[in-house]
Motif scaffolding. Structure first.
Motif, PDB file in Angstrom:
ATOM      1  N   ILE A   1       1.001  -0.865   0.152  1.00 23.94           N
ATOM      2  CA  ILE A   1      -0.108  -0.314  -0.161  1.00 23.94           C
ATOM      3  C   ILE A   1       0.835   1.407   0.150  1.00 23.94           C
ATOM      4  O   ILE A   1       1.624   1.265   0.421  1.00 23.94           O
ATOM      5  CB  ILE A   1      -1.032   0.101   0.988  1.00 23.94           C
ATOM      6  CG1 ILE A   1      -1.647  -0.841   1.360  1.00 23.94           C
ATOM      7  CG2 ILE A   1      -1.730   1.546   1.559  1.00 23.94           C
ATOM      8  CD1 ILE A   1      -3.020  -0.852   2.504  1.00 23.94           C
TER       9      ILE A   1
ATOM     10  N   VAL B   1      -2.969   0.302  -4.240  1.00 20.90           N
ATOM     11  CA  VAL B   1      -2.601  -0.839  -3.583  1.00 20.90           C
ATOM     12  C   VAL B   1      -2.275  -1.593  -4.528  1.00 20.90           C
ATOM     13  O   VAL B   1      -2.626  -2.054  -5.377  1.00 20.90           O
ATOM     14  CB  VAL B   1      -4.170  -1.504  -2.776  1.00 20.90           C
ATOM     15  CG1 VAL B   1      -4.364  -2.943  -1.966  1.00 20.90           C
ATOM     16  CG2 VAL B   1      -4.200  -1.099  -1.959  1.00 20.90           C
TER      17      VAL B   1
ATOM     18  N   PHE C   1      -6.067  -1.902  -6.169  1.00 25.61           N
ATOM     19  CA  PHE C   1      -6.671  -1.664  -6.281  1.00 25.61           C
ATOM     20  C   PHE C   1      -6.273   0.218  -6.158  1.00 25.61           C
ATOM     21  O   PHE C   1      -5.403   0.061  -5.773  1.00 25.61           O
ATOM     22  CB  PHE C   1      -7.588  -1.553  -5.092  1.00 25.61           C
ATOM     23  CG  PHE C   1      -7.906  -3.100  -5.038  1.00 25.61           C
ATOM     24  CD1 PHE C   1      -9.095  -3.496  -4.978  1.00 25.61           C
ATOM     25  CD2 PHE C   1      -7.363  -3.817  -3.610  1.00 25.61           C
ATOM     26  CE1 PHE C   1      -9.581  -5.017  -5.489  1.00 25.61           C
ATOM     27  CE2 PHE C   1      -8.122  -4.788  -3.717  1.00 25.61           C
ATOM     28  CZ  PHE C   1      -9.513  -5.940  -5.079  1.00 25.61           C
ATOM     29  N   TYR C   2      -6.728   0.856  -5.958  1.00 27.70           N
ATOM     30  CA  TYR C   2      -6.770   2.449  -5.409  1.00 27.70           C
ATOM     31  C   TYR C   2      -8.556   2.584  -4.519  1.00 27.70           C
ATOM     32  O   TYR C   2      -9.153   1.959  -4.273  1.00 27.70           O
ATOM     33  CB  TYR C   2      -7.214   3.476  -6.419  1.00 27.70           C
ATOM     34  CG  TYR C   2      -6.578   3.430  -8.158  1.00 27.70           C
ATOM     35  CD1 TYR C   2      -5.136   3.358  -8.206  1.00 27.70           C
ATOM     36  CD2 TYR C   2      -6.310   2.075  -8.846  1.00 27.70           C
ATOM     37  CE1 TYR C   2      -4.532   3.543  -9.162  1.00 27.70           C
ATOM     38  CE2 TYR C   2      -5.968   1.992 -10.228  1.00 27.70           C
ATOM     39  CZ  TYR C   2      -5.133   3.379 -10.280  1.00 27.70           C
ATOM     40  OH  TYR C   2      -3.940   2.760 -11.726  1.00 27.70           O
ATOM     41  N   ALA C   3      -7.174   3.650  -3.292  1.00 19.47           N
ATOM     42  CA  ALA C   3      -8.098   3.797  -2.338  1.00 19.47           C
ATOM     43  C   ALA C   3      -8.342   5.605  -1.931  1.00 19.47           C
ATOM     44  O   ALA C   3      -7.310   6.469  -1.991  1.00 19.47           O
ATOM     45  CB  ALA C   3      -7.545   3.248  -1.171  1.00 19.47           C
TER      46      ALA C   3
ATOM     47  N   VAL D   1     -12.117   1.824  -1.635  1.00 13.70           N
ATOM     48  CA  VAL D   1     -11.392   1.664  -2.196  1.00 13.70           C
ATOM     49  C   VAL D   1     -12.211   1.208  -3.347  1.00 13.70           C
ATOM     50  O   VAL D   1     -13.553   0.184  -2.903  1.00 13.70           O
ATOM     51  CB  VAL D   1     -11.488   0.217  -1.005  1.00 13.70           C
ATOM     52  CG1 VAL D   1     -10.317  -0.666  -2.232  1.00 13.70           C
ATOM     53  CG2 VAL D   1     -10.363   0.186  -0.103  1.00 13.70           C
TER      54      VAL D   1
ATOM     55  N   GLU E   1     -16.480   0.413  -6.872  1.00 14.52           N
ATOM     56  CA  GLU E   1     -16.226   0.249  -4.969  1.00 14.52           C
ATOM     57  C   GLU E   1     -16.725  -0.473  -4.355  1.00 14.52           C
ATOM     58  O   GLU E   1     -17.607  -1.640  -4.358  1.00 14.52           O
ATOM     59  CB  GLU E   1     -17.102   1.568  -4.569  1.00 14.52           C
ATOM     60  CG  GLU E   1     -16.621   2.010  -3.150  1.00 14.52           C
ATOM     61  CD  GLU E   1     -17.425   2.669  -2.411  1.00 14.52           C
ATOM     62  OE1 GLU E   1     -16.787   2.985  -0.691  1.00 14.52           O
ATOM     63  OE2 GLU E   1     -17.869   3.597  -2.616  1.00 14.52           O
TER      64      GLU E   1
END
Length: 228
Positions: free
Chosen positions: A29, A50, A59-61, A83, A90
């Motif tokens: 992360i 991520v 993933f993107y957060a 996320v 999402e």
């Protein structure tokens, strides 16, 4: 299309969008550096990437918060982190309520809730009181304790890498860890942008893997998010 970006539908007990998580035992992360925050100290919403062990984005957060909370509450602020997968859907929602934080008062304990998909609770992370060391309980959707997270003794802030061990409820077996990784002197000195690694068993319930991502965000805010 890369295999890590393509979901495998129909895995029993796996929330939609987390199918790829059944195939991994570690994640990286990376908090994105915000130029304005680094230069003038104006706190902005945190953003994370991520990645898997090959450095590919999984993933993107993105933190959702208001300006007043960010500037006035700093790392104590409540937040919702969304996320998203590589298609912009999402898949995990992490929510932290506003609570005071103090090592000396057991009534001031942090917690967060993890949902996947949004609206469906899969687990909680709850701080345990301890005067010197960070300790957390990882609970399932029924708020039943499943795992524990133990951080190092409070004199660890000068270390280049900091490990928070994931252990079984009897505290006998270590099954993984959340590691804050050194990112270089200039970056550490002038930003609060951090890198974390998460390791867990491949066969760990995918919902608990999602909760571990939430635990990583909570640890970042509690111990590594600097104030202005």
């Amino acid at each position: 299309m890369n295999m890590y970006a393509v979901p495998n539908p129909g895995i029993p007990g796996c929330p939609p969008g987390l199918e790829y998580m059944t195939q991994v035992d570690q994640l990286l992360i990376k908090q994105k550096v915000e130029l304005v925050e680094a230069l003038v100290g104006f706190e902005s919403n945190n953003k994370y990437e991520v990645r898997n062990s090959m450095g590919q984005n999984v993933f993107y957060a993105v933190e959702e918060n208001d300006c007043l909370s960010r500037q006035c509450c700093g790392p104590l602020r409540p937040f919702t982190i969304h996320v998203l997968d590589n298609f912009g859907q999402e898949v995990i929602t992490v929510t932290r309520p506003l609570k005071c934080m103090s090592c000396f008062f057991p009534c001031c304990l942090q917690e967060l809730e993890v949902q996947s998909p949004p609206g469906n609770t899969v687990g909680y992370v709850q701080q345990q009181w301890h005067p010197f060391s960070p300790k957390f309980i990882v609970a399932n959707e029924h708020n039943e304790p499943v795992l524990k997270i133990h951080g190092p003794f409070c004199g660890w802030s000068c270390l280049p890498d900091v490990d928070f061990e994931i252990v079984t409820m009897d505290e006998v077996n270590k099954i993984g860890k959340i590691s804050k990784q050194w990112t270089g002197l200039l970056r550490e000195a002038f930003t609060d942008s951090d890198n974390f690694g998460i390791q867990f068993p491949m066969d760990l319930d995918v919902r608990m893997k999602a909760v571990m991502i939430g635990a990583c965000f909570l640890i970042d805010f509690m111990f590594f998010e600097s104030t202005n």
